[in-house]
Design an enzyme around this catalytic site. Structure first.
Site, short mmCIF file in Angstrom:
data_model
loop_
_atom_site.label_atom_id
_atom_site.label_comp_id
_atom_site.label_asym_id
_atom_site.label_seq_id
_atom_site.Cartn_x
_atom_site.Cartn_y
_atom_site.Cartn_z
CB CYS A 8 27.49 61.17 18.83
SG CYS A 8 27.34 59.42 19.27
CG ASP A 31 12.92 66.64 24.31
OD1 ASP A 31 13.06 65.42 24.14
OD2 ASP A 31 12.49 67.42 23.41
CG HIS A 47 26.10 55.65 18.59
ND1 HIS A 47 25.26 56.73 18.34
CD2 HIS A 47 25.62 54.63 17.84
CE1 HIS A 47 24.33 56.37 17.48
NE2 HIS A 47 24.52 55.10 17.16
CG ASN A 87 9.60 56.56 22.40
OD1 ASN A 87 8.63 56.00 22.90
ND2 ASN A 87 9.71 57.87 22.35
N GLY A 93 7.65 55.30 17.22
CA GLY A 93 7.78 56.61 16.58
C GLY A 93 9.07 57.34 16.91
CB THR A 95 12.70 61.28 15.88
OG1 THR A 95 12.95 61.83 17.18
CG2 THR A 95 11.21 61.29 15.61
CG HIS A 98 22.99 58.21 21.13
ND1 HIS A 98 24.32 58.54 20.86
CD2 HIS A 98 22.93 57.97 22.45
CE1 HIS A 98 25.02 58.49 21.99
NE2 HIS A 98 24.20 58.15 22.98
CG HIS A 100 16.65 59.08 23.42
ND1 HIS A 100 16.96 58.54 22.19
CD2 HIS A 100 15.35 59.47 23.34
CE1 HIS A 100 15.90 58.61 21.40
NE2 HIS A 100 14.91 59.16 22.08
CG HIS A 102 11.85 60.48 26.31
ND1 HIS A 102 11.75 61.64 25.59
CD2 HIS A 102 12.09 59.51 25.38
CE1 HIS A 102 11.90 61.40 24.30
NE2 HIS A 102 12.10 60.11 24.14
P1 5GP Z 1 12.38 59.95 20.42
O1 5GP Z 1 11.11 60.31 19.71
O2 5GP Z 1 13.45 59.50 19.45
O3 5GP Z 1 12.18 58.98 21.55
O4 5GP Z 1 12.86 61.28 21.12
C1 5GP Z 1 13.77 62.17 20.59
C2 5GP Z 1 13.69 63.44 21.41
O5 5GP Z 1 14.81 64.24 21.09
C3 5GP Z 1 12.43 64.27 21.13
O6 5GP Z 1 11.70 64.44 22.34
C4 5GP Z 1 12.99 65.60 20.60
O7 5GP Z 1 12.25 66.73 21.03
C5 5GP Z 1 14.41 65.59 21.12
N1 5GP Z 1 15.36 66.32 20.30
C6 5GP Z 1 15.50 66.22 18.95
N2 5GP Z 1 16.51 67.03 18.52
C7 5GP Z 1 16.99 67.65 19.64
C8 5GP Z 1 18.04 68.61 19.85
O8 5GP Z 1 18.73 69.05 18.91
N3 5GP Z 1 18.25 69.03 21.12
C9 5GP Z 1 17.52 68.56 22.18
N4 5GP Z 1 17.80 69.03 23.38
N5 5GP Z 1 16.52 67.64 22.01
C10 5GP Z 1 16.27 67.20 20.76
ZN ZN Z 2 25.20 58.68 19.02
#
Ligand code: 5GP
Ligand code: ZN
Length: 113
Positions: A8, A31, A47, A87, A93, A95, A98, A100, A102
């Site tokens: 957000c 990313d 959100h 994910n 896994g 992290t 919100h 997203h 990929h």
């Molecule tokens: P998840 O594991 O939740 O599916 O993916 C989260 C993604 O967000 C990860 O691939 C991580 O590299 C990316 N990410 C985390 N923090 C940031 C950030 O501050 N900026 C950008 N551009 N990507 C982020």
């Molecule tokens: Zn959010």
């Protein structure tokens, strides 16, 4: 907007990002830790914490998300193919909480898992 949500804050411009696309509903950015030569995160501006929290009223938004992912992949010239990943839940896994999508491409991906 969720006050403690990193994505957000990225949408709001409070945290910088390498933006790829934006319209009234969606935002896409590269990313920070790419897992492939092209690794873009496509997110709804509203959100929504996770795909398993989506409801019928989110149908249009989720359709837009998938269609836009395909357009972005085309714009990124991922003609050899690409992978879309969402994910969800502990086993994934994830992290960031919100929703997203990929968009991964630019190399052969190999098998899932
Ligand atoms: P998840 O594991 O939740 O599916 O993916 C989260 C993604 O967000 C990860 O691939 C991580 O590299 C990316 N990410 C985390 N923090 C940031 C950030 O501050 N900026 C950008 N551009 N990507 C982020
Ligand atoms: Zn959010």
């Amino acid at each position: 907007m969720s006050a403690d949500c990193l994505f957000c804050k990225i949408i709001a411009g409070d945290i910088p990002s390498n933006k790829v696309f934006e319209d009234e509903d969606l935002f896409a950015f590269r990313d920070i830790n790419p897992a492939a030569p092209v690794h873009i995160l496509l997110i709804p501006k509203r959100h929504l914490s996770a795909i398993d929290k989506a409801v019928t009223a989110d149908e249009l938004l989720l359709g837009k998300l998938l269609l836009r992912a395909s357009i972005i992949a085309r714009d990124e010239k991922l003609d050899e193919g690409f992978r879309l990943v969402i994910n969800t839940g502990k086993h994934s896994g994830r992290t960031i909480f919100h929703l997203h999508l990929h968009i991964l491409g630019g190399r052969a991906m190999g098998p899932l898992g």
